[in-house]
Motif scaffolding. Structure first.
Motif, PDB file in Angstrom:
ATOM      1  N   VAL A   2       0.692   6.619   2.676  1.00 27.91           N
ATOM      2  CA  VAL A   2      -0.255   5.568   3.042  1.00 27.91           C
ATOM      3  C   VAL A   2      -1.453   5.654   2.109  1.00 27.91           C
ATOM      4  O   VAL A   2      -2.070   6.720   1.983  1.00 27.91           O
ATOM      5  N   ALA A   3      -1.779   4.560   1.451  1.00 31.09           N
ATOM      6  CA  ALA A   3      -2.920   4.545   0.543  1.00 31.09           C
ATOM      7  C   ALA A   3      -4.218   4.717   1.322  1.00 31.09           C
ATOM      8  O   ALA A   3      -4.294   4.366   2.510  1.00 31.09           O
ATOM      9  N   PRO A   4      -5.266   5.258   0.708  1.00 31.97           N
ATOM     10  CA  PRO A   4      -6.545   5.432   1.408  1.00 31.97           C
ATOM     11  C   PRO A   4      -7.107   4.105   1.926  1.00 31.97           C
ATOM     12  O   PRO A   4      -6.956   3.064   1.272  1.00 31.97           O
ATOM     13  N   PHE A   5      -7.728   4.153   3.082  1.00 32.50           N
ATOM     14  CA  PHE A   5      -8.360   2.965   3.652  1.00 32.50           C
ATOM     15  C   PHE A   5      -9.436   3.412   4.629  1.00 32.50           C
ATOM     16  O   PHE A   5      -9.427   4.538   5.114  1.00 32.50           O
ATOM     17  N   PHE A   6     -10.361   2.511   4.916  1.00 37.25           N
ATOM     18  CA  PHE A   6     -11.375   2.742   5.933  1.00 37.25           C
ATOM     19  C   PHE A   6     -10.995   1.957   7.184  1.00 37.25           C
ATOM     20  O   PHE A   6     -10.599   0.800   7.086  1.00 37.25           O
ATOM     21  N   GLU A  63       0.952  -1.811  10.750  1.00 37.87           N
ATOM     22  CA  GLU A  63       1.433  -0.924  11.816  1.00 37.87           C
ATOM     23  C   GLU A  63       1.454   0.530  11.339  1.00 37.87           C
ATOM     24  O   GLU A  63       1.076   1.443  12.078  1.00 37.87           O
ATOM     25  N   ALA A  64       1.880   0.746  10.090  1.00 37.89           N
ATOM     26  CA  ALA A  64       1.933   2.106   9.550  1.00 37.89           C
ATOM     27  C   ALA A  64       0.540   2.714   9.459  1.00 37.89           C
ATOM     28  O   ALA A  64       0.329   3.892   9.788  1.00 37.89           O
ATOM     29  N   PRO A 145       8.453  -1.187   4.303  1.00 36.90           N
ATOM     30  CA  PRO A 145       7.769  -0.695   3.097  1.00 36.90           C
ATOM     31  C   PRO A 145       7.473   0.793   3.228  1.00 36.90           C
ATOM     32  O   PRO A 145       7.177   1.291   4.315  1.00 36.90           O
ATOM     33  N   GLN A 146       7.512   1.489   2.105  1.00 37.55           N
ATOM     34  CA  GLN A 146       7.292   2.937   2.100  1.00 37.55           C
ATOM     35  C   GLN A 146       5.860   3.316   1.741  1.00 37.55           C
ATOM     36  O   GLN A 146       5.537   4.496   1.655  1.00 37.55           O
ATOM     37  N   ASP A 147       5.001   2.315   1.544  1.00 33.34           N
ATOM     38  CA  ASP A 147       3.634   2.590   1.112  1.00 33.34           C
ATOM     39  C   ASP A 147       2.585   2.220   2.153  1.00 33.34           C
ATOM     40  O   ASP A 147       1.398   2.148   1.851  1.00 33.34           O
ATOM     41  N   TRP A 217      -4.999  -4.096  -0.895  1.00 33.85           N
ATOM     42  CA  TRP A 217      -4.185  -5.291  -0.658  1.00 33.85           C
ATOM     43  C   TRP A 217      -4.840  -6.086   0.433  1.00 33.85           C
ATOM     44  O   TRP A 217      -5.736  -5.616   1.129  1.00 33.85           O
ATOM     45  N   SER A 218      -4.442  -7.311   0.616  1.00 36.20           N
ATOM     46  CA  SER A 218      -5.026  -8.160   1.659  1.00 36.20           C
ATOM     47  C   SER A 218      -3.927  -8.982   2.299  1.00 36.20           C
ATOM     48  O   SER A 218      -2.856  -9.170   1.744  1.00 36.20           O
TER      49      SER A 218
END
Length: 219
Positions: A2-6, A63-64, A145-147, A217-218
């Motif tokens: 999972v890419a970084p996110f806030f 969801e991920a 998706p795996q990301d 991404w959006s």
């Protein structure tokens, strides 16, 4: 991965909603309580307007992302461990999980931050209000998706194979994921892995959302 996110440490509150949208649709009024009676469309509109106001990209979590954030590195049913109690989570304490004893049922939402956070500092990921996610419903994770991204309509081949799951969707096959359980839920639906879905325009007094801020991404 999972890419970084806030992610918002709380579900969006009524005072936050009113500051952005200029109204308050909630049934259980309270500035620090989560906004509810909002559809998936409403939640997306909030994210779009907040993005315009701030110049940052706000959206609903995939969801991920939601489950990753809820678990905060744990693999147990709840980020508290094998079970929960009403002292830790706002849910219907008459229906415990596992070996837990029965407890209080508050019959309404509580202000955000009333219970301990998880290891990521996020509050009320279990209970209080169900939270909208960006993804459409899929029966399983085959082909996901795996990301960590939203699994969008283009990859939605596994939807609606189980007719029984559609009975309460009001003949509307446009759905989105809900996660986390609510004040009205038994303990079991508050589990980190529990999945629910409903129509995009479904509006109830136990459904809210929280936002994610990410430039990756959006949607």
């Amino acid at each position: 991965t999972v890419a970084p996110f806030f992610m918002g440490k709380y579900a969006v509150t009524q005072e936050q909603w009113e500051a952005v949208m200029g109204n308050n649709p909630s049934n259980f009024k309270g500035a620090k309580r989560p906004v509810e009676l909002v559809t998936w469309y409403d939640a997306v509109a909030f994210c779009q307007k907040l993005s315009q106001k701030t110049g940052k990209k706000y959206r609903l979590p995939s969801e991920a992302e939601w489950e990753y954030a809820c678990r905060a590195g744990t693999s147990t049913p709840f980020y508290f461990g094998e079970t929960i109690t009403p002292e830790l989570v706002n849910y219907d304490g008459n229906y415990p999980y596992g070996a837990a004893s029965k407890g209080v049922y508050r019959k309404e939402m509580t202000p955000v931050g009333s219970f301990p956070p998880n290891a990521f500092g996020l509050y009320d990921m279990h209970g209080n209000v169900w939270e909208w996610c960006a993804d459409p419903w899929h029966n399983n994770y085959q082909g996901a998706p795996q990301d960590g991204r939203e699994w969008d309509e283009k990859n939605n081949d596994n939807r609606y194979q189980d007719y029984d799951l559609l009975v309460n969707i009001m003949n509307d096959n446009r759905t989105r994921l809900l996660r986390g359980g609510s004040w009205l839920s038994y303990a079991d639906p508050c589990r980190a892995a529990f999945r629910l879905f409903n129509s995009l325009d479904y509006r109830l007094y136990y459904i809210g959302f929280r936002v994610v801020c990410s430039g990756a991404w959006s949607s």
